[in-house]
Design a protein around this motif. Structure first.
Motif, PDB file in Angstrom:
ATOM      1  N   THR A 115       0.743  -1.174   0.139  1.00  0.00           N
ATOM      2  CA  THR A 115       0.077  -0.218   0.094  1.00  0.00           C
ATOM      3  C   THR A 115       0.726   1.261   0.006  1.00  0.00           C
ATOM      4  OG1 THR A 115      -1.835  -1.102   1.276  1.00  0.00           O
ATOM      5  CG2 THR A 115      -1.797   1.325   1.233  1.00  0.00           C
ATOM      6  N   LEU A 116       0.528   2.163  -0.559  1.00  0.00           N
ATOM      7  CA  LEU A 116       1.269   3.581  -0.775  1.00  0.00           C
ATOM      8  C   LEU A 116      -0.054   4.697  -0.481  1.00  0.00           C
ATOM      9  CD1 LEU A 116       3.685   3.743  -3.787  1.00  0.00           C
ATOM     10  CD2 LEU A 116       3.966   3.747  -1.534  1.00  0.00           C
ATOM     11  N   MET A 117      -0.094   5.090   0.446  1.00  0.00           N
ATOM     12  CA  MET A 117      -0.933   6.406   0.580  1.00  0.00           C
ATOM     13  C   MET A 117      -0.514   7.480   0.186  1.00  0.00           C
ATOM     14  SD  MET A 117      -2.546   7.736   4.365  1.00  0.00           S
ATOM     15  CE  MET A 117      -1.090   8.604   4.549  1.00  0.00           C
ATOM     16  N   VAL A 118      -1.141   8.369  -0.377  1.00  0.00           N
ATOM     17  CA  VAL A 118      -1.090   9.644  -1.017  1.00  0.00           C
ATOM     18  C   VAL A 118      -1.327  10.490   0.034  1.00  0.00           C
ATOM     19  CG1 VAL A 118      -3.313   9.883  -1.958  1.00  0.00           C
ATOM     20  CG2 VAL A 118      -1.219  11.232  -3.014  1.00  0.00           C
ATOM     21  N   ASN A 119      -0.350  11.653  -0.044  1.00  0.00           N
ATOM     22  CA  ASN A 119      -0.703  12.851   1.009  1.00  0.00           C
ATOM     23  C   ASN A 119      -0.028  13.896   0.613  1.00  0.00           C
ATOM     24  OD1 ASN A 119      -1.455  14.296   3.523  1.00  0.00           O
ATOM     25  ND2 ASN A 119      -2.157  12.175   4.080  1.00  0.00           N
ATOM     26  N   SER A 120       0.113  14.878   1.144  1.00  0.00           N
ATOM     27  CA  SER A 120       0.772  16.292   0.730  1.00  0.00           C
ATOM     28  C   SER A 120       0.778  17.271   1.888  1.00  0.00           C
ATOM     29  CB  SER A 120      -0.201  16.866  -0.416  1.00  0.00           C
ATOM     30  OG  SER A 120      -1.629  17.272   0.266  1.00  0.00           O
ATOM     31  N   THR A 121       0.905  18.472   1.670  1.00  0.00           N
ATOM     32  CA  THR A 121       1.112  19.513   2.530  1.00  0.00           C
ATOM     33  C   THR A 121       0.220  19.420   3.844  1.00  0.00           C
ATOM     34  OG1 THR A 121       1.886  21.076   0.942  1.00  0.00           O
ATOM     35  CG2 THR A 121       1.517  21.941   3.155  1.00  0.00           C
ATOM     36  N   PRO A 122      -1.151  18.907   3.797  1.00  0.00           N
ATOM     37  CA  PRO A 122      -2.092  18.919   4.831  1.00  0.00           C
ATOM     38  C   PRO A 122      -1.345  17.947   6.090  1.00  0.00           C
ATOM     39  CG  PRO A 122      -3.204  19.218   2.891  1.00  0.00           C
ATOM     40  CD  PRO A 122      -1.842  18.889   2.500  1.00  0.00           C
ATOM     41  N   ILE A 123      -0.662  16.992   5.667  1.00  0.00           N
ATOM     42  CA  ILE A 123      -0.357  16.086   6.509  1.00  0.00           C
ATOM     43  C   ILE A 123       0.829  16.794   7.577  1.00  0.00           C
ATOM     44  CG2 ILE A 123       1.763  15.115   5.678  1.00  0.00           C
ATOM     45  CD1 ILE A 123       0.790  12.574   6.674  1.00  0.00           C
ATOM     46  N   ALA A 146       8.369   8.889  -0.800  1.00  0.00           N
ATOM     47  CA  ALA A 146       8.872  10.017  -1.548  1.00  0.00           C
ATOM     48  C   ALA A 146       7.816  11.137  -2.082  1.00  0.00           C
ATOM     49  CB  ALA A 146       9.259   9.198  -3.225  1.00  0.00           C
ATOM     50  N   ALA A 147       8.461  12.404  -2.160  1.00  0.00           N
ATOM     51  CA  ALA A 147       7.512  13.368  -2.706  1.00  0.00           C
ATOM     52  C   ALA A 147       7.756  13.202  -4.329  1.00  0.00           C
ATOM     53  CB  ALA A 147       8.222  14.802  -2.091  1.00  0.00           C
ATOM     54  N   THR A 148       6.641  13.375  -5.008  1.00  0.00           N
ATOM     55  CA  THR A 148       6.616  13.185  -6.258  1.00  0.00           C
ATOM     56  C   THR A 148       6.188  14.532  -7.250  1.00  0.00           C
ATOM     57  OG1 THR A 148       4.295  12.329  -6.391  1.00  0.00           O
ATOM     58  CG2 THR A 148       6.145  10.671  -6.073  1.00  0.00           C
ATOM     59  N   ILE A 149       5.338  15.363  -6.863  1.00  0.00           N
ATOM     60  CA  ILE A 149       5.032  16.350  -7.668  1.00  0.00           C
ATOM     61  C   ILE A 149       4.783  17.782  -6.830  1.00  0.00           C
ATOM     62  CG2 ILE A 149       4.015  14.969  -9.431  1.00  0.00           C
ATOM     63  CD1 ILE A 149       1.147  16.118  -8.024  1.00  0.00           C
ATOM     64  N   GLY A 150       4.897  18.694  -7.477  1.00  0.00           N
ATOM     65  CA  GLY A 150       4.239  20.020  -6.877  1.00  0.00           C
ATOM     66  C   GLY A 150       3.265  20.586  -7.666  1.00  0.00           C
ATOM     67  N   VAL A 189       3.153  26.276  -3.101  1.00  0.00           N
ATOM     68  CA  VAL A 189       3.135  25.253  -3.924  1.00  0.00           C
ATOM     69  C   VAL A 189       2.974  24.160  -3.013  1.00  0.00           C
ATOM     70  CG1 VAL A 189       5.777  24.803  -3.673  1.00  0.00           C
ATOM     71  CG2 VAL A 189       4.610  23.526  -5.422  1.00  0.00           C
ATOM     72  N   ASN A 190       2.103  23.210  -3.361  1.00  0.00           N
ATOM     73  CA  ASN A 190       1.696  21.960  -2.459  1.00  0.00           C
ATOM     74  C   ASN A 190       2.284  20.757  -2.988  1.00  0.00           C
ATOM     75  OD1 ASN A 190       0.181  20.223  -0.769  1.00  0.00           O
ATOM     76  ND2 ASN A 190      -1.390  19.953  -2.360  1.00  0.00           N
ATOM     77  N   TRP A 191       3.324  20.327  -2.278  1.00  0.00           N
ATOM     78  CA  TRP A 191       3.905  19.073  -2.474  1.00  0.00           C
ATOM     79  C   TRP A 191       3.036  17.986  -2.574  1.00  0.00           C
ATOM     80  CZ3 TRP A 191       3.726  15.372   0.902  1.00  0.00           C
ATOM     81  CH2 TRP A 191       3.575  15.441   2.276  1.00  0.00           C
ATOM     82  N   ARG A 192       3.148  16.872  -3.405  1.00  0.00           N
ATOM     83  CA  ARG A 192       2.267  15.710  -3.106  1.00  0.00           C
ATOM     84  C   ARG A 192       3.282  14.440  -3.175  1.00  0.00           C
ATOM     85  NH1 ARG A 192      -2.253  17.743  -6.521  1.00  0.00           N
ATOM     86  NH2 ARG A 192      -3.481  18.900  -5.316  1.00  0.00           N
ATOM     87  N   ALA A 203       4.283  20.023 -11.541  1.00  0.00           N
ATOM     88  CA  ALA A 203       5.673  20.306 -11.697  1.00  0.00           C
ATOM     89  C   ALA A 203       6.393  18.983 -11.118  1.00  0.00           C
ATOM     90  CB  ALA A 203       6.221  21.591 -10.978  1.00  0.00           C
ATOM     91  N   GLU A 204       7.354  18.307 -11.586  1.00  0.00           N
ATOM     92  CA  GLU A 204       7.915  17.235 -10.977  1.00  0.00           C
ATOM     93  C   GLU A 204       8.799  17.815  -9.703  1.00  0.00           C
ATOM     94  OE1 GLU A 204      10.402  15.386 -13.939  1.00  0.00           O
ATOM     95  OE2 GLU A 204       8.426  14.631 -15.297  1.00  0.00           O
ATOM     96  N   ASP A 205       8.680  17.086  -8.632  1.00  0.00           N
ATOM     97  CA  ASP A 205       9.573  17.518  -7.303  1.00  0.00           C
ATOM     98  C   ASP A 205       9.723  16.189  -6.698  1.00  0.00           C
ATOM     99  OD1 ASP A 205      10.537  18.655  -5.282  1.00  0.00           O
ATOM    100  OD2 ASP A 205       8.730  19.172  -4.258  1.00  0.00           O
ATOM    101  N   PHE A 206      10.715  15.393  -7.388  1.00  0.00           N
ATOM    102  CA  PHE A 206      11.251  14.098  -6.830  1.00  0.00           C
ATOM    103  C   PHE A 206      12.145  14.310  -5.566  1.00  0.00           C
ATOM    104  CE2 PHE A 206      13.394  10.124  -7.005  1.00  0.00           C
ATOM    105  CZ  PHE A 206      12.162   9.150  -6.627  1.00  0.00           C
ATOM    106  N   ARG A 207      11.692  13.715  -4.375  1.00  0.00           N
ATOM    107  CA  ARG A 207      12.478  13.614  -3.013  1.00  0.00           C
ATOM    108  C   ARG A 207      12.371  12.522  -2.476  1.00  0.00           C
ATOM    109  NH1 ARG A 207      13.110  19.471  -1.504  1.00  0.00           N
ATOM    110  NH2 ARG A 207      11.796  20.926  -2.753  1.00  0.00           N
ATOM    111  N   PRO A 208      13.144  11.449  -2.742  1.00  0.00           N
ATOM    112  CA  PRO A 208      12.977  10.164  -2.085  1.00  0.00           C
ATOM    113  C   PRO A 208      13.534   9.940  -0.822  1.00  0.00           C
ATOM    114  CG  PRO A 208      15.014  10.349  -3.625  1.00  0.00           C
ATOM    115  CD  PRO A 208      14.123  11.750  -3.638  1.00  0.00           C
TER     116      PRO A 208
END
Length: 327
Positions: free
Chosen positions: A93-101, A121-125, A254-257, A296-301
């Motif tokens: 399982t991968l749970m998606v989340n973003s700035t709200p967490i 990993a963060a994947t997009i902005g 920008v909201n990372w996801r 926008a791509e924003d990859f942070r593993p």
């Protein structure tokens, strides 16, 4: 006997060669299964990010089987609690989340934080956007800002997240940049972007504060107009939409996801997820999804993602205190 053995060997070699020809060019899936857990309802930014990522992974052949589960409630807290509870059965399982967490943890909407999960990993902005009905009296963000300055209670903002969370925060930041009091924003909270959109169209609100990718999808249907977006420059996905900065308001957001796995996940499994997400960026299927949504791509593993989350906690906490959402 020798003739039969030679004949058998020849047959085996031919069969092996034929099998190689038949499978040549057919990509083997990097990962067998990914189950995407989505903390909000259909039509929101989390939903679009998970389904868009899943689409790219599956169509590119990187993942064989993709499934989705929407589990909304508690500002995303219900899904987080569920993933923690069933951690031992959730290694795919991968749970998606973003700035709200980060925001909701700081404001105590739920007791957990990113530290209770396995950040993958963060994947997009995705930028913020302000949307009005197609027949709205407001034809520019400047008009909306002027109305707010004259009487903050005359402008009702709707969003697909709780009070004090991202959609609310972005609106407060924009009106503060216009010279208004950010604490006076009249905000209606819904549990998903689709419900917030319905609230806008029904006339309950004047403007929808949402993600830019969601706004693009809504605008394509012709029922709404995008007044402005919060990026540092215009997006090629909607070149006619101005930024707040070019309209004279010193505000960007920008909201990372990205994606989180269950707590206690083996490092090797985390690295497997990271590798397949990184490989996705080089596919045509991903390029189509990314451009369609204006991401926008924003990859942070891995560890880089953890360090980024810690930085976000500090920076967003400071912003929330400045805007009056935290003491």
């Amino acid at each position: 006997m020798r003739s039969k053995m030679l004949s058998f060997r020849r047959s085996t070699v031919l069969a092996t060669a034929l099998a190689s020809c038949l499978t040549a060019g057919v990509a083997q899936a990097e990962v067998d299964t990914i189950h995407f857990l989505i903390p909000g309802g259909a039509g929101g930014g989390w939903d679009g990010t998970a389904r868009g990522t899943g689409e790219a992974l599956q169509k590119s052949g990187l993942v064989e089987t993709i499934s989705y589960e929407n589990l909304s409630g508690g500002g995303g807290g219900k899904a987080i609690a569920h993933l923690i509870e069933v951690a031992e059965q959730s290694e795919d399982t991968l749970m998606v989340n973003s700035t709200p967490i980060v925001i909701r943890s700081l404001s105590k909407v739920f007791p957990q934080s990113f530290r209770d999960l396995t950040p993958v990993a963060a994947t997009i902005g995705d930028f913020g956007a302000f949307v009005v009905k197609a027949d709205s009296e407001y034809t520019s963000f400047n008009q909306l800002a002027d109305a707010y300055l004259e009487n903050p209670r005359s402008v009702t903002v709707v969003g697909g997240s709780a009070r004090g969370s991202m959609d609310h925060l972005v609106a407060a930041q924009a009106f503060k940049a216009a010279g208004g009091d950010p604490r006076m924003v009249k905000y209606l909270a819904y549990d998903a972007g689709g419900k917030a959109m319905a609230g806008l169209l029904s006339g309950e609100a004047d403007v929808l504060s949402t993600g830019f990718s969601e706004a693009l999808a809504l605008a394509e249907a012709g029922e709404v107009r995008i007044l402005a977006m919060t990026g540092p420059e215009r997006s090629s996905a909607a070149a006619d939409v101005p930024t707040l900065k070019e309209l004279g308001y010193d505000a960007t957001f920008v909201n990372w996801r990205g994606f989180f796995a269950a707590p206690g996940l083996a490092e090797s499994k985390r690295d497997e997820f990271i590798a397949v997400l990184e490989k996705m960026y080089g596919t045509e299927e991903w390029a189509k999804v990314r451009d369609r949504n204006g991401w926008a791509e924003d990859f942070r593993p891995g560890d880089e993602f953890v360090a980024f989350l810690e930085q976000q906690e500090q920076e967003i906490g400071d912003l929330m205190r400045e805007l009056g959402f935290l003491r």
